[in-house]
Write a protein that holds these residues in place. Structure first.
Motif, PDB file in Angstrom:
ATOM      1  N   GLU A 176       5.894  12.188  -7.110  1.00 39.83           N
ATOM      2  CA  GLU A 176       7.258  12.173  -6.568  1.00 39.83           C
ATOM      3  C   GLU A 176       7.816  10.760  -6.664  1.00 39.83           C
ATOM      4  OE1 GLU A 176      10.674  12.246  -4.348  1.00 39.83           O
ATOM      5  OE2 GLU A 176       8.963  11.319  -3.344  1.00 39.83           O
ATOM      6  N   ARG A 177       9.003  10.608  -7.221  1.00 44.35           N
ATOM      7  CA  ARG A 177       9.533   9.283  -7.540  1.00 44.35           C
ATOM      8  C   ARG A 177       9.806   8.442  -6.300  1.00 44.35           C
ATOM      9  NH1 ARG A 177      11.678   7.610 -12.078  1.00 44.35           N
ATOM     10  NH2 ARG A 177      13.499   6.698 -11.034  1.00 44.35           N
ATOM     11  N   LYS A 178      10.294   9.020  -5.231  1.00 40.54           N
ATOM     12  CA  LYS A 178      10.682   8.227  -4.057  1.00 40.54           C
ATOM     13  C   LYS A 178       9.475   7.803  -3.227  1.00 40.54           C
ATOM     14  CE  LYS A 178      13.575   8.402   0.112  1.00 40.54           C
ATOM     15  NZ  LYS A 178      14.177   7.066  -0.115  1.00 40.54           N
ATOM     16  N   SER A 179       8.574   8.741  -2.946  1.00 43.49           N
ATOM     17  CA  SER A 179       7.434   8.435  -2.077  1.00 43.49           C
ATOM     18  C   SER A 179       6.188   8.022  -2.844  1.00 43.49           C
ATOM     19  CB  SER A 179       7.103   9.657  -1.215  1.00 43.49           C
ATOM     20  OG  SER A 179       6.649  10.719  -2.025  1.00 43.49           O
ATOM     21  N   VAL A 296      -9.392  13.463  -4.350  1.00 43.62           N
ATOM     22  CA  VAL A 296      -8.960  12.263  -5.062  1.00 43.62           C
ATOM     23  C   VAL A 296      -7.481  11.991  -4.790  1.00 43.62           C
ATOM     24  CG1 VAL A 296      -8.601  11.270  -7.351  1.00 43.62           C
ATOM     25  CG2 VAL A 296     -10.709  12.504  -6.859  1.00 43.62           C
ATOM     26  N   ALA A 297      -6.664  13.040  -4.816  1.00 41.26           N
ATOM     27  CA  ALA A 297      -5.231  12.861  -4.528  1.00 41.26           C
ATOM     28  C   ALA A 297      -5.027  12.337  -3.113  1.00 41.26           C
ATOM     29  CB  ALA A 297      -4.492  14.182  -4.725  1.00 41.26           C
ATOM     30  N   LEU A 298      -5.820  12.826  -2.164  1.00 41.72           N
ATOM     31  CA  LEU A 298      -5.711  12.351  -0.778  1.00 41.72           C
ATOM     32  C   LEU A 298      -6.063  10.875  -0.687  1.00 41.72           C
ATOM     33  CD1 LEU A 298      -5.229  13.135   2.198  1.00 41.72           C
ATOM     34  CD2 LEU A 298      -7.677  13.654   2.361  1.00 41.72           C
ATOM     35  N   ALA A 299      -7.124  10.464  -1.401  1.00 36.08           N
ATOM     36  CA  ALA A 299      -7.517   9.055  -1.379  1.00 36.08           C
ATOM     37  C   ALA A 299      -6.426   8.180  -1.980  1.00 36.08           C
ATOM     38  CB  ALA A 299      -8.831   8.874  -2.140  1.00 36.08           C
ATOM     39  N   LEU A 300      -5.826   8.639  -3.092  1.00 36.22           N
ATOM     40  CA  LEU A 300      -4.790   7.844  -3.748  1.00 36.22           C
ATOM     41  C   LEU A 300      -3.529   7.770  -2.895  1.00 36.22           C
ATOM     42  CD1 LEU A 300      -4.270   6.313  -6.409  1.00 36.22           C
ATOM     43  CD2 LEU A 300      -3.243   8.407  -7.303  1.00 36.22           C
ATOM     44  N   ASN A 301      -3.188   8.857  -2.237  1.00 38.15           N
ATOM     45  CA  ASN A 301      -1.965   8.887  -1.426  1.00 38.15           C
ATOM     46  C   ASN A 301      -2.106   8.101  -0.128  1.00 38.15           C
ATOM     47  OD1 ASN A 301      -0.527  10.470  -3.245  1.00 38.15           O
ATOM     48  ND2 ASN A 301      -1.254  12.392  -2.341  1.00 38.15           N
ATOM     49  N   ASN A 302      -3.307   7.706   0.217  1.00 38.89           N
ATOM     50  CA  ASN A 302      -3.519   6.914   1.430  1.00 38.89           C
ATOM     51  C   ASN A 302      -3.825   5.458   1.113  1.00 38.89           C
ATOM     52  OD1 ASN A 302      -3.561   8.613   4.092  1.00 38.89           O
ATOM     53  ND2 ASN A 302      -4.528   9.912   2.542  1.00 38.89           N
ATOM     54  N   ARG A 303      -3.505   5.028  -0.096  1.00 33.82           N
ATOM     55  CA  ARG A 303      -3.599   3.611  -0.446  1.00 33.82           C
ATOM     56  C   ARG A 303      -2.218   2.983  -0.297  1.00 33.82           C
ATOM     57  NH1 ARG A 303      -6.715   3.491  -6.182  1.00 33.82           N
ATOM     58  NH2 ARG A 303      -5.951   1.346  -6.099  1.00 33.82           N
ATOM     59  N   PRO A 304      -2.088   1.877   0.448  1.00 38.14           N
ATOM     60  CA  PRO A 304      -0.768   1.255   0.637  1.00 38.14           C
ATOM     61  C   PRO A 304      -0.203   0.719  -0.668  1.00 38.14           C
ATOM     62  CG  PRO A 304      -2.494  -0.156   1.505  1.00 38.14           C
ATOM     63  CD  PRO A 304      -3.160   1.130   1.142  1.00 38.14           C
ATOM     64  N   ARG A 305       1.124   0.769  -0.773  1.00 35.78           N
ATOM     65  CA  ARG A 305       1.797   0.316  -1.991  1.00 35.78           C
ATOM     66  C   ARG A 305       2.790  -0.796  -1.660  1.00 35.78           C
ATOM     67  NH1 ARG A 305       1.640   4.460  -5.871  1.00 35.78           N
ATOM     68  NH2 ARG A 305      -0.272   5.647  -5.531  1.00 35.78           N
ATOM     69  N   LYS A 306       2.806  -1.787  -2.501  1.00 40.05           N
ATOM     70  CA  LYS A 306       3.753  -2.880  -2.334  1.00 40.05           C
ATOM     71  C   LYS A 306       5.187  -2.382  -2.457  1.00 40.05           C
ATOM     72  CE  LYS A 306       5.017  -7.387  -4.294  1.00 40.05           C
ATOM     73  NZ  LYS A 306       4.687  -8.390  -5.346  1.00 40.05           N
ATOM     74  N   SER A 307       5.426  -1.427  -3.381  1.00 43.75           N
ATOM     75  CA  SER A 307       6.774  -0.903  -3.592  1.00 43.75           C
ATOM     76  C   SER A 307       7.283  -0.114  -2.397  1.00 43.75           C
ATOM     77  CB  SER A 307       6.788  -0.002  -4.833  1.00 43.75           C
ATOM     78  OG  SER A 307       5.871   1.067  -4.695  1.00 43.75           O
ATOM     79  N   LEU A 308       6.385   0.269  -1.478  1.00 46.94           N
ATOM     80  CA  LEU A 308       6.764   1.011  -0.269  1.00 46.94           C
ATOM     81  C   LEU A 308       6.659   0.138   0.974  1.00 46.94           C
ATOM     82  CD1 LEU A 308       4.879   4.371  -1.015  1.00 46.94           C
ATOM     83  CD2 LEU A 308       7.280   3.836  -1.438  1.00 46.94           C
ATOM     84  N   ASP A 309       6.746  -1.185   0.792  1.00 51.09           N
ATOM     85  CA  ASP A 309       6.582  -2.127   1.914  1.00 51.09           C
ATOM     86  C   ASP A 309       5.243  -1.919   2.604  1.00 51.09           C
ATOM     87  OD1 ASP A 309       9.043  -3.319   1.456  1.00 51.09           O
ATOM     88  OD2 ASP A 309      10.107  -1.874   2.727  1.00 51.09           O
ATOM     89  N   TRP A 310       4.220  -1.689   1.793  1.00 52.57           N
ATOM     90  CA  TRP A 310       2.839  -1.534   2.217  1.00 52.57           C
ATOM     91  C   TRP A 310       2.605  -0.286   3.061  1.00 52.57           C
ATOM     92  CZ3 TRP A 310       0.345  -4.224  -1.014  1.00 52.57           C
ATOM     93  CH2 TRP A 310       0.844  -5.447  -1.449  1.00 52.57           C
ATOM     94  N   GLU A 315       2.398   8.555   4.087  1.00 53.24           N
ATOM     95  CA  GLU A 315       3.280   8.287   5.229  1.00 53.24           C
ATOM     96  C   GLU A 315       4.743   8.495   4.850  1.00 53.24           C
ATOM     97  OE1 GLU A 315       0.476   4.874   7.394  1.00 53.24           O
ATOM     98  OE2 GLU A 315       2.140   4.294   6.064  1.00 53.24           O
ATOM     99  N   VAL A 316       5.146   8.021   3.695  1.00 51.98           N
ATOM    100  CA  VAL A 316       6.535   8.181   3.270  1.00 51.98           C
ATOM    101  C   VAL A 316       6.844   9.651   3.024  1.00 51.98           C
ATOM    102  CG1 VAL A 316       8.235   7.564   1.510  1.00 51.98           C
ATOM    103  CG2 VAL A 316       6.553   5.877   2.268  1.00 51.98           C
ATOM    104  N   PHE A 317       5.899  10.388   2.430  1.00 53.30           N
ATOM    105  CA  PHE A 317       6.113  11.814   2.182  1.00 53.30           C
ATOM    106  C   PHE A 317       6.222  12.582   3.491  1.00 53.30           C
ATOM    107  CE2 PHE A 317       4.922  16.091   0.718  1.00 53.30           C
ATOM    108  CZ  PHE A 317       5.766  16.210  -0.382  1.00 53.30           C
ATOM    109  N   ALA A 318       5.425  12.185   4.483  1.00 51.71           N
ATOM    110  CA  ALA A 318       5.511  12.832   5.804  1.00 51.71           C
ATOM    111  C   ALA A 318       6.871  12.577   6.446  1.00 51.71           C
ATOM    112  CB  ALA A 318       4.383  12.340   6.702  1.00 51.71           C
ATOM    113  N   GLU A 319       7.401  11.373   6.263  1.00 52.82           N
ATOM    114  CA  GLU A 319       8.742  11.074   6.793  1.00 52.82           C
ATOM    115  C   GLU A 319       9.794  11.956   6.125  1.00 52.82           C
ATOM    116  OE1 GLU A 319       9.330   6.947   6.160  1.00 52.82           O
ATOM    117  OE2 GLU A 319       7.816   6.294   7.632  1.00 52.82           O
ATOM    118  N   GLN A 320       9.644  12.180   4.842  1.00 55.72           N
ATOM    119  CA  GLN A 320      10.583  13.052   4.142  1.00 55.72           C
ATOM    120  C   GLN A 320      10.509  14.475   4.687  1.00 55.72           C
ATOM    121  OE1 GLN A 320       9.627  12.722  -0.004  1.00 55.72           O
ATOM    122  NE2 GLN A 320      10.346  10.620  -0.182  1.00 55.72           N
TER     123      GLN A 320
END
Length: 333
Positions: A176-179, A296-310, A315-320
């Motif tokens: 997903e492009r946004k999250s 594996v997807a769960l592990a990747l989705n729970n790694r903080p990203r610089k582009s998402l302000d860490w 977390e961003v997908f849950a907010e959506q």
């Protein structure tokens, strides 16, 4: 008179010029089959040419040991050697036709090995135009994608591709492009893979044929809320040639990136690079189960990203999801 000459020239079948002009044929043939000679004129004997390879292109070391002229060189040199003899004229295309087209056999086909390319048969124009991208129509090209998918302001726009492994195995990846949230699509091999001989135009048993890919992708996307599956930008691969059926089942409009333009799917390309930490090149991803891919997807989705302000993609997908569940939020799916 001009009309009569045009009609005479248009008559078919027509004998090739090399078949009717012995002098011209010998000139062309001698220069196509040129030999390597010493200073004293003696011929240097090279390696024996290989057996005829049909439609295959011989390797460089398999080409005839010659200093042959190209058809274009022969065609232009005729005007220099015979400036006043109009019968000693032929185009390089006519020379190629005499080499490659059965029925115009004025030249020996073995002379093909003397050409610099070593190509045993020219590719027909119709075949060159019949690219394996017939599934990409004008309404699904990248330029037709909605503008809101480009700025990442609105959730629900996805990018996708395959991670290819050994033995024609693969994993589908959609992001997903946004999250930057990632879904991994399980593509198991179909029954009969490796046990029966492949059938021409039969089903692809590797797991990512058009039918299997559409079904697996639909099963993954329909788990999402309708508002979060608006568009999907895919590579030009034919694995998603059944995109019309996929769009009908999921309500997700599919768009295909331009050829050789991976930057049009930047989020997916970056994610595939991260996934190579888990699925290394040269391995068989089909050995992983759907539960393993989900982990594996769960592990990747729970790694903080610089582009998402860490923040993490999870977390961003849950907010959506929470914003969609708030009362008064209109459905835009």
């Amino acid at each position: 008179m001009a009309q009569w000459k045009a009609q005479q020239a248009a008559k078919r079948p027509k004998m090739a010029r090399l078949a009717t002009n012995d002098r011209l044929r010998e000139y062309v043939q001698d220069r196509l089959a040129g030999s390597v000679r010493r200073v004293d004129g003696g011929i240097v004997v090279g390696p024996e040419p290989p057996a005829w390879k049909g439609l295959n292109k011989p390797h460089r070391q398999d080409r005839r040991w010659v200093t042959a002229w190209s058809p274009e060189q022969i065609s232009h040199r005729l005007k220099v050697d015979f400036p006043d003899d109009e019968s000693m004229r032929i185009s390089h295309e006519a020379i190629y036709q005499s080499l490659f087209i059965q029925g115009r056999g004025a030249l020996k086909r073995e002379l093909v090995t003397c050409l610099r390319t070593g190509r045993a048969l020219r590719r027909p124009r119709a075949r060159a135009q019949n690219r394996p991208q017939g599934h990409v129509t004008a309404d699904v090209v990248f330029s037709e994608r909605p503008a809101e998918a480009a700025d990442r302001a609105v959730p629900g726009h996805w990018e996708g591709d395959l991670i290819i492994g050994t033995g024609r195995s693969a994993i589908g990846t959609i992001v997903e492009r946004k999250s930057r949230s990632t879904l991994l699509v399980h593509l198991p091999r179909l029954e009969g893979y490796g046990e029966i001989l492949p059938v021409k135009n039969g089903p692809a048993l590797g797991g990512y044929g058009a039918v299997a890919m559409s079904a697996a992708l639909s099963a993954s996307m329909t788990k999402l809320p309708e508002q979060l599956r608006k568009t999907l930008t895919w590579d030009r691969g034919k694995e998603l040639s059944a995109h019309a059926q996929f769009a009908l089942e999921t309500g997700t409009k599919v768009f295909f990136a331009d050829p050789h333009s991976p930057w049009q799917r930047p989020t997916n390309e970056n994610t595939n690079g991260l996934l190579r930490q888990y699925f290394s090149k040269g391995t068989d991803p089909s050995r992983w189960s759907a539960e393993d891919l989900e982990a594996v997807a769960l592990a990747l989705n729970n790694r903080p990203r610089k582009s998402l302000d860490w923040k993490t993609p999870a977390e961003v997908f849950a907010e959506q999801l929470r914003s969609l569940q708030q009362p008064g939020v209109a459905s835009t799916g």
